[in-house]
Scaffold this motif. Structure first.
Motif, short mmCIF file in Angstrom:
data_model
loop_
_atom_site.label_atom_id
_atom_site.label_comp_id
_atom_site.label_asym_id
_atom_site.label_seq_id
_atom_site.Cartn_x
_atom_site.Cartn_y
_atom_site.Cartn_z
N GLY A 188 4.49 8.19 3.30
CA GLY A 188 4.36 9.49 2.62
C GLY A 188 3.36 9.48 1.47
N ARG A 189 3.27 8.37 0.75
CA ARG A 189 2.38 8.35 -0.43
C ARG A 189 0.90 8.20 -0.06
N VAL A 190 0.64 7.78 1.18
CA VAL A 190 -0.78 7.60 1.57
C VAL A 190 -1.20 8.51 2.73
N ASP A 191 -0.31 9.41 3.14
CA ASP A 191 -0.64 10.28 4.28
C ASP A 191 -1.91 11.10 4.01
N HIS A 192 -2.11 11.48 2.74
CA HIS A 192 -3.27 12.34 2.43
C HIS A 192 -4.61 11.60 2.55
N ILE A 193 -4.57 10.25 2.61
CA ILE A 193 -5.85 9.53 2.78
C ILE A 193 -5.92 8.83 4.14
N TYR A 194 -4.91 9.09 4.95
CA TYR A 194 -4.86 8.46 6.28
C TYR A 194 -6.07 8.87 7.11
N GLN A 195 -6.63 7.91 7.86
CA GLN A 195 -7.72 8.24 8.79
C GLN A 195 -7.32 7.80 10.19
N ASP A 196 -7.52 8.67 11.14
CA ASP A 196 -7.16 8.39 12.52
C ASP A 196 -7.94 7.16 13.02
N PRO A 197 -7.29 6.26 13.76
CA PRO A 197 -7.98 5.06 14.26
C PRO A 197 -9.21 5.37 15.11
N HIS A 198 -9.30 6.59 15.64
CA HIS A 198 -10.46 6.92 16.49
C HIS A 198 -11.68 7.35 15.69
N VAL A 199 -11.49 7.55 14.37
CA VAL A 199 -12.62 7.92 13.52
C VAL A 199 -13.52 6.69 13.36
N SER A 200 -14.85 6.89 13.45
CA SER A 200 -15.72 5.71 13.27
C SER A 200 -15.98 5.49 11.78
N ASN A 201 -16.31 4.28 11.42
CA ASN A 201 -16.56 3.89 10.02
C ASN A 201 -15.42 4.26 9.08
N ILE A 250 0.82 -1.22 0.00
CA ILE A 250 0.00 0.00 0.00
C ILE A 250 0.86 1.27 0.00
N THR A 251 2.07 1.19 0.55
CA THR A 251 2.90 2.40 0.67
C THR A 251 3.68 2.69 -0.61
N GLY A 252 3.56 1.84 -1.61
CA GLY A 252 4.29 2.04 -2.86
C GLY A 252 3.53 2.94 -3.84
N GLN A 253 4.14 3.16 -4.98
CA GLN A 253 3.51 4.02 -6.00
C GLN A 253 2.10 3.50 -6.35
N VAL A 287 -1.34 -3.09 4.00
CA VAL A 287 -0.28 -3.66 4.83
C VAL A 287 0.98 -2.84 4.65
N LYS A 288 1.49 -2.33 5.78
CA LYS A 288 2.76 -1.59 5.73
C LYS A 288 3.79 -2.32 6.57
N ARG A 289 5.07 -2.15 6.17
CA ARG A 289 6.15 -2.77 6.92
C ARG A 289 6.58 -1.83 8.03
N ARG A 290 7.08 -2.42 9.11
CA ARG A 290 7.67 -1.58 10.14
C ARG A 290 8.99 -1.04 9.58
N SER A 291 9.22 0.25 9.76
CA SER A 291 10.50 0.79 9.31
C SER A 291 10.94 1.86 10.30
N SER A 292 12.25 2.11 10.36
CA SER A 292 12.75 3.05 11.37
C SER A 292 12.44 4.50 10.99
N SER A 293 12.18 4.74 9.70
CA SER A 293 11.73 6.08 9.32
C SER A 293 10.37 5.94 8.65
N ILE A 294 9.62 7.01 8.64
CA ILE A 294 8.22 6.93 8.19
C ILE A 294 8.15 6.59 6.70
N ASN A 295 7.35 5.57 6.36
CA ASN A 295 7.28 5.11 4.97
C ASN A 295 5.87 5.25 4.38
#
Ligand code: NAP
Ligand code: GDD
Length: 345
Positions: free
Chosen positions: A42-55, A10-13, A32-40
């Motif tokens: 970036g390509r999906v940050d604009h559609i990210y939804q906080d876990p506390h948001v319902s639905n 999901i984090t790829g192009q 599915v994203k991999r654990r990484s030591s730096s944030i990976n």
């Protein structure tokens, strides 16, 4: 009821464009994203939804395609209608440096997902898409290549993807699963990774224009690729998954460009005048003042090269009614504009 999709990679192009596309189509998208030591992400940050948001319609999970347990757990927990396997070590040259990891992720990764579908008894519910590649054709330079052309992969990456291609077909034929391959030719975008040749050229030429870099070093200038836009190609992935019967499809623009011509298109867009001189490793492009803007470096040549890729996607055009919308000039323009807007200042 909303459909659920699970995207590995999901984090790829492609993962980022596909997630956007499916959310617009009213899916709940699990990625599915991999654990990484730096944030990976970036390509999906604009559609990210906080876990506390319902639905939520976009949900990220940790996992790794090389970790059977995490793959099996996610498939069991989510029970998706559609799984898209886009996860891969996707760089051809890097696959010569890390062949074993590439095989584990790119070949066995596909098997892990197929097995997870099977032993969770989801064969009738879950459709599976495998991100296949024109690198399968490799040394078969008879163009245009279509679903009937023979495969002769030319890198550990291509060989690993060949296993993934055939294991997908094997599970379809053995267990009657909806499992299919998209054989996609190169597709690019402003979200393309920085070490793939198109993005490398765009970023370097923009920096040269802004006087932040002097020279761009490349490998084989004469490789020919059939370059499309990732946004158009993820649409094809979805169409492949909407069919009643699973089938493999070539997805390509049907137009070919050399690496050298891609450099020329970017230079033209940036109004940089290039004059090419020399041959082989000594070939270079100079500006009007005689400064070397593009040169060759043998570090970027591969142990074995795929010289000639040109796709024939007539099956997809006929059966899926798919065709690319973006020309190479529009692709270059979008990539350059994005880069210039981000780096100006
Ligand atoms: P990409 O930008 O390199 O993305 C690859 C994705 O796979 C990233 O999300 C990456 O995660 C993930 N990944 C890598 N190893 C993983 C692992 N062990 N476990 C879980 N995830 C892992 O590639 P792309 O251009 O989007 O391509 C998508 C797929 O299509 C790939 O399978 C590629 O081989 C195939 N393909 C691409 C093209 C093309 O021209 N773009 C053409 C044909 C086929 P990180 O972000 O953490 O690295
Ligand atoms: N990366 C890179 N860097 N490639 C270069 C360079 C350079 O400096 N100079 C010349 N090239 C040539 C490569 O040798 C290759 O022939 C061509 O440019 C394209 O290279 P990449 O952009 O790295 O892509 P690729 O064609 O090897 O692989 C991509 O497309 C495949 C589909 O055909 C990847 O996205 C693969 O994951 C995908 O399967």
């Amino acid at each position: 009821m909303k459909k659920k999709a699970l995207i590995f990679g999901i984090t790829g192009q492609d993962g980022s464009y596909l997630a956007e596309y499916l959310i617009k189509k009213n899916y709940i998208v699990h990625g599915v994203k991999r654990r990484s030591s730096s944030i990976n992400t970036g390509r999906v940050d604009h559609i990210y939804q906080d876990p506390h948001v319902s639905n939520r319609t976009f949900i990220l999970h940790y996992g790794d395609i090389t970790d059977s347990l995490s793959v099996a757990r996610l498939v069991k927990q989510i029970k998706p209608h559609e799984i898209y396997n886009l996860a891969a070590q996707s760089h051809v040259q890097v696959s010569f440096e890390s062949p074993e990891y590439t095989a584990n992720a790119d070949a066995i990764g596909a098997l892990r997902i197929l097995e997870a579908i099977r032993f969770n008894k989801l064969e009738k519910k879950t459709k599976f898409y495998q991100a296949g590649t024109s690198e399968l054709y490799g040394l078969n330079e008879k163009t245009p290549q279509n679903e009937k052309s023979f495969f002769h992969p030319a890198s550990p990456y291509g060989v690993a993807k060949l296993y993934a291609h055939w294991i997908t077909i094997n599970y379809r034929e053995s267990y009657n699963m909806f499992a299919c391959n998209g054989i996609l030719f190169n597709h690019e975008s402003p979200r393309r990774g920085e070490t793939f040749v198109t993005q490398k050229i765009v970023q370097a030429m923009c920096r040269i224009k802004q006087k932040k870099q002097k020279t761009l070093y490349l490998g084989n200038l004469y490789a020919k690729r059939d370059w499309g836009h990732a946004r158009d190609f993820v649409h094809a992935m979805w169409l492949i998954m909407q069919r009643k019967d699973p089938k493999d499809f070539v997805i390509a623009t049907g137009k070919q460009t050399t690496v050298k011509n891609f450099v020329n298109l970017v230079a033209k867009k940036l109004k940089i005048k290039l004059t090419w001189k020399g041959k082989g490793i000594k070939e270079k492009a100079l500006d009007q003042k005689g400064q070397i803007l593009v040169a060759c470096d043998k570090a970027y040549f591969r142990p074995l090269e795929v010289n000639n890729l040109l796709g024939d996607s007539s099956r997809a055009r006929k059966i899926l009614n798919w065709k690319p919308k973006t020309s190479i000039r529009e692709l270059v323009s979008e990539m350059v504009d994005k880069e210039m807007n981000e780096t100006i200042g």
